[in-house]
Motif scaffolding. Structure first.
Motif, mmCIF file in Angstrom:
data_model
loop_
_atom_site.group_PDB
_atom_site.id
_atom_site.type_symbol
_atom_site.label_atom_id
_atom_site.label_comp_id
_atom_site.label_asym_id
_atom_site.label_seq_id
_atom_site.Cartn_x
_atom_site.Cartn_y
_atom_site.Cartn_z
ATOM 1 N N VAL A 187 1.634 -1.469 8.791
ATOM 2 C CA VAL A 187 2.419 -1.208 7.738
ATOM 3 C C VAL A 187 1.669 -1.486 6.499
ATOM 4 O O VAL A 187 0.743 -2.291 6.512
ATOM 5 N N ALA A 188 1.944 -0.943 5.221
ATOM 6 C CA ALA A 188 1.240 -1.414 4.157
ATOM 7 C C ALA A 188 1.606 -0.876 3.089
ATOM 8 O O ALA A 188 2.263 -0.186 2.730
ATOM 9 N N LEU A 189 0.738 -1.376 1.966
ATOM 10 C CA LEU A 189 0.841 -0.709 0.755
ATOM 11 C C LEU A 189 -0.357 -0.527 0.055
ATOM 12 O O LEU A 189 -1.279 -0.496 0.621
ATOM 13 N N LYS A 190 -0.343 -0.689 -1.344
ATOM 14 C CA LYS A 190 -1.326 -0.335 -2.016
ATOM 15 C C LYS A 190 -2.316 -1.348 -2.584
ATOM 16 O O LYS A 190 -1.585 -2.136 -3.186
ATOM 17 N N ARG A 191 -3.524 -1.077 -2.948
ATOM 18 C CA ARG A 191 -4.093 -1.925 -3.698
ATOM 19 C C ARG A 191 -5.236 -1.029 -4.442
ATOM 20 O O ARG A 191 -5.897 -0.429 -3.941
ATOM 21 N N GLY A 192 -5.506 -1.512 -5.779
ATOM 22 C CA GLY A 192 -6.592 -1.008 -6.601
ATOM 23 C C GLY A 192 -7.661 -1.730 -6.595
ATOM 24 O O GLY A 192 -7.824 -2.502 -5.955
ATOM 25 N N SER A 193 -8.519 -1.625 -7.683
ATOM 26 C CA SER A 193 -9.693 -2.362 -7.788
ATOM 27 C C SER A 193 -9.412 -3.565 -8.117
ATOM 28 O O SER A 193 -10.307 -4.498 -7.762
ATOM 29 N N THR A 194 -8.238 -3.930 -8.683
ATOM 30 C CA THR A 194 -8.046 -5.332 -8.970
ATOM 31 C C THR A 194 -6.563 -5.797 -8.623
ATOM 32 O O THR A 194 -6.276 -6.957 -8.932
ATOM 33 N N PHE A 195 -6.037 -5.013 -7.829
ATOM 34 C CA PHE A 195 -4.757 -5.554 -7.386
ATOM 35 C C PHE A 195 -4.506 -4.951 -6.065
ATOM 36 O O PHE A 195 -5.185 -4.032 -5.497
ATOM 37 N N ALA A 196 -3.372 -5.500 -5.481
ATOM 38 C CA ALA A 196 -2.988 -5.006 -4.104
ATOM 39 C C ALA A 196 -1.579 -5.296 -3.596
ATOM 40 O O ALA A 196 -1.046 -5.968 -4.305
ATOM 41 N N VAL A 235 -9.773 5.290 1.868
ATOM 42 C CA VAL A 235 -9.624 3.937 0.965
ATOM 43 C C VAL A 235 -8.380 3.649 0.578
ATOM 44 O O VAL A 235 -7.708 4.467 -0.200
ATOM 45 N N LEU A 236 -8.001 2.363 0.525
ATOM 46 C CA LEU A 236 -6.654 1.990 0.009
ATOM 47 C C LEU A 236 -6.476 2.202 -1.563
ATOM 48 O O LEU A 236 -7.431 2.070 -2.155
ATOM 49 N N ASP A 237 -5.237 2.880 -1.792
ATOM 50 C CA ASP A 237 -5.073 3.220 -3.097
ATOM 51 C C ASP A 237 -5.945 4.515 -3.675
ATOM 52 O O ASP A 237 -5.768 4.718 -4.735
ATOM 53 N N HIS A 238 -6.462 5.119 -2.872
ATOM 54 C CA HIS A 238 -7.149 6.265 -2.997
ATOM 55 C C HIS A 238 -6.901 7.416 -1.994
ATOM 56 O O HIS A 238 -7.461 7.452 -0.827
ATOM 57 N N THR A 239 -6.233 8.403 -2.225
ATOM 58 C CA THR A 239 -5.894 9.383 -1.266
ATOM 59 C C THR A 239 -6.274 10.649 -1.709
ATOM 60 O O THR A 239 -6.347 11.000 -2.926
ATOM 61 N N THR A 240 -6.621 11.643 -0.785
ATOM 62 C CA THR A 240 -7.380 12.802 -1.072
ATOM 63 C C THR A 240 -6.763 14.160 -0.645
ATOM 64 O O THR A 240 -6.995 15.172 -0.926
ATOM 65 N N ALA A 241 -5.623 13.998 0.129
ATOM 66 C CA ALA A 241 -4.890 15.178 0.975
ATOM 67 C C ALA A 241 -3.419 14.623 0.853
ATOM 68 O O ALA A 241 -3.107 13.528 0.859
ATOM 69 N N SER A 242 -2.612 15.642 0.792
ATOM 70 C CA SER A 242 -1.352 15.497 0.676
ATOM 71 C C SER A 242 -0.747 16.649 1.668
ATOM 72 O O SER A 242 -0.957 17.638 1.610
ATOM 73 N N THR A 243 0.520 16.057 2.495
ATOM 74 C CA THR A 243 1.174 16.878 3.145
ATOM 75 C C THR A 243 2.750 16.698 3.151
ATOM 76 O O THR A 243 3.056 15.514 2.903
ATOM 77 N N LYS A 291 -5.317 14.549 7.142
ATOM 78 C CA LYS A 291 -6.385 15.324 6.677
ATOM 79 C C LYS A 291 -7.311 14.534 5.871
ATOM 80 O O LYS A 291 -8.778 14.708 5.770
ATOM 81 N N GLY A 292 -6.975 13.675 4.854
ATOM 82 C CA GLY A 292 -7.723 13.004 4.145
ATOM 83 C C GLY A 292 -8.311 11.644 4.765
ATOM 84 O O GLY A 292 -9.278 11.083 4.145
ATOM 85 N N GLY A 293 -7.681 10.982 5.496
ATOM 86 C CA GLY A 293 -8.034 9.908 6.190
ATOM 87 C C GLY A 293 -6.840 9.163 7.103
ATOM 88 O O GLY A 293 -6.009 9.664 7.176
ATOM 89 N N LYS A 294 -7.496 7.988 7.574
ATOM 90 C CA LYS A 294 -6.664 7.370 8.387
ATOM 91 C C LYS A 294 -5.282 6.449 7.670
ATOM 92 O O LYS A 294 -4.522 5.956 8.129
ATOM 93 N N LEU A 295 -5.687 6.101 6.414
ATOM 94 C CA LEU A 295 -4.609 5.591 5.729
ATOM 95 C C LEU A 295 -3.599 6.307 5.075
ATOM 96 O O LEU A 295 -4.180 7.329 4.246
ATOM 97 N N LEU A 296 -2.512 6.193 5.195
ATOM 98 C CA LEU A 296 -1.430 7.097 4.867
ATOM 99 C C LEU A 296 -0.436 6.271 3.828
ATOM 100 O O LEU A 296 -0.005 5.306 3.970
ATOM 101 N N ALA A 297 0.044 6.980 2.938
ATOM 102 C CA ALA A 297 0.825 6.605 1.842
ATOM 103 C C ALA A 297 2.037 7.553 1.926
ATOM 104 O O ALA A 297 2.024 8.620 1.738
ATOM 105 N N VAL A 298 3.178 7.186 2.199
ATOM 106 C CA VAL A 298 4.289 7.471 2.414
ATOM 107 C C VAL A 298 5.532 7.348 1.597
ATOM 108 O O VAL A 298 5.756 6.042 1.004
#
Length: 394
Positions: A2-11, A84-92, A217-224
């Motif tokens: 489980v998890a959540l997100k992190r940008g270049s300077t935060f997480a 990559v965490l905090d960067h998604t490229t596909a949505s379903t 489709k965009g990768g193994k990291l999923l943001a729900v």
């Protein structure tokens, strides 16, 4: 996982609040705005997401406060994917409507659909066998000692009104006796053992088990994240725990009109457009950081007492998506993906959310509760326990 997100300077942030399910990410958002209170059939209580033990399905749960689904409301699970965490490229999206009390019409993008009676615990399978759905009354698996928390917040607010110093970051400096009283209130109910306000709550639940290949489709990291809408108007959105009803508003669980309006605006805003709520979130994070009598020890808090001390974590909550690493089939922690990136954390205990926000640790702060009275299952569909015969309708 489980998890959540992190940008270049935060997480940071996702969900599996407590040891409730060793593989479930979760959130809590009960009764947070005027629009949701007025439309219980559209009021999302919690969203859960985790991968199946064999690593082939993503399991999703959305609980709704009303005891019936509305034929006018659209219920949606959004699954964004990336590498990559905090960067998604596909949505379903999985979109569900209920034309009748025992009839559902769900669509998994353009890949599959299911129509029919969703109340059989075995689930209703999609025409192309890519997902199955269950929707009916279940026990609410969330638990929360709300009276204890309100007592703790009141003690803190009284101390501030009586002159407790507040630093430039907005964090109050309580003396040792006050900090002890706050945490003692938090772990008890009316001076006695902690009581679960959600004891025997019954909710409507939408439960879906979907092929990972259909949503990654965009990768193994999923943001729900989940949403409800009425006639195209957004009513509620849900991902991270306690964002709307605890971190947004004049005070946690506040019921004033201004707080309700702010939360409603938040619910109507997409995760990517939520930067305007960062300032309000920082104020609430400063309050949470103060509760143990030690300012600056919150997760991601900057060392100096400046107005930007809590900005990094506020950005995470404003972004508000649950992160799941679908490459992993075992999840026993809250903030797993983010914390793994930050410090290699492997194991988290219950009340992690409170501990991270108050003390910057993964344990040590508690509301006195450790599990729901009707434990759910991480592996047996539809996961949530049946409604208690004496269940409460809120």
């Amino acid at each position: 996982m489980v998890a959540l997100k992190r940008g270049s300077t935060f997480a940071v942030v996702a969900l599996m609040l407590s040891t409730f399910l060793a593989a479930m990410v979760r959130a809590s958002d009960h009764l947070d705005s005027p629009a949701t209170v007025a439309n219980p059939a559209a009021d999302i209580g919690d969203v859960y997401a985790w991968t199946s033990p064999e690593g082939r399905q993503l399991n999703l749960v959305m609980t709704i406060q009303g005891h019936a689904f509305s034929d006018k409301v659209q219920y949606v699970f959004h699954i964004d994917s990336g590498k990559v965490l905090d960067h998604t490229t596909a949505s379903t999206s999985i979109v569900c409507r209920f034309p009748a009390a025992t009839a559902v019409d769900c669509k998994l993008g353009n890949a599959d659909s299911a129509s029919g009676d969703p109340t059989n615990p075995a689930g209703l399978e999609g025409h192309n066998h890519r997902f199955r759905v269950y929707a009916a009354l279940r026990d609410d698996p969330f638990y929360n000692n709300v009276k204890g928390l309100l007592g703790a917040y009141q003690t803190a607010n009284d101390s501030i009104k009586n002159g407790a110093p507040v630093d430039a970051a907005g964090c109050a400096h309580f003396d040792a006796a006050t900090a002890k009283a706050i945490l003692d209130q938090m772990g008890h109910t009316d001076g006695g053992s902690a009581q679960n306000l959600l004891y025997n709550w019954t909710v409507s639940a939408i439960v879906i088990s979907v092929d990972l290949s259909a949503v990654s489709k965009g990768g193994k990291l999923l943001a729900v994240w989940g949403t409800t809408s009425l006639s195209g108007r957004p009513l509620d959105r849900m991902a991270l725990p306690f964002v709307a009803n605890t971190l947004l508003g004049i005070a946690p669980f506040s019921t004033d009109d201004a707080s309700g309006e702010l939360r409603q605006q938040y619910n109507e805003t997409l995760p990517g457009n939520s930067a305007r709520f960062i300032a309000d979130l920082q104020k609430s994070l400063a309050f949470q950081d103060s509760l143990d009598g030690k300012c600056g020890n919150q997760l991601l808090a900057a060392p100096e007492a400046s107005p930007s001390r809590y900005q990094a974590l506020a950005k995470v909550f404003a972004g508000d998506r649950l992160w799941v690493n679908s490459a992993s089939t075992v999840c026993t922690q809250f903030f797993a993906v983010e914390l793994a990136n930050l410090a290699g954390q492997k194991t988290l205990a219950s009340n992690v959310w409170r501990s991270l926000l108050i003390a910057g640790t993964t344990s040590g702060i508690t509301d006195g509760l450790h599990q729901d009275e009707h434990p759910p299952s991480a592996t047996v569909f539809p996961f949530l326990a049946p409604p208690d015969p004496h269940g409460v309708n809120h």
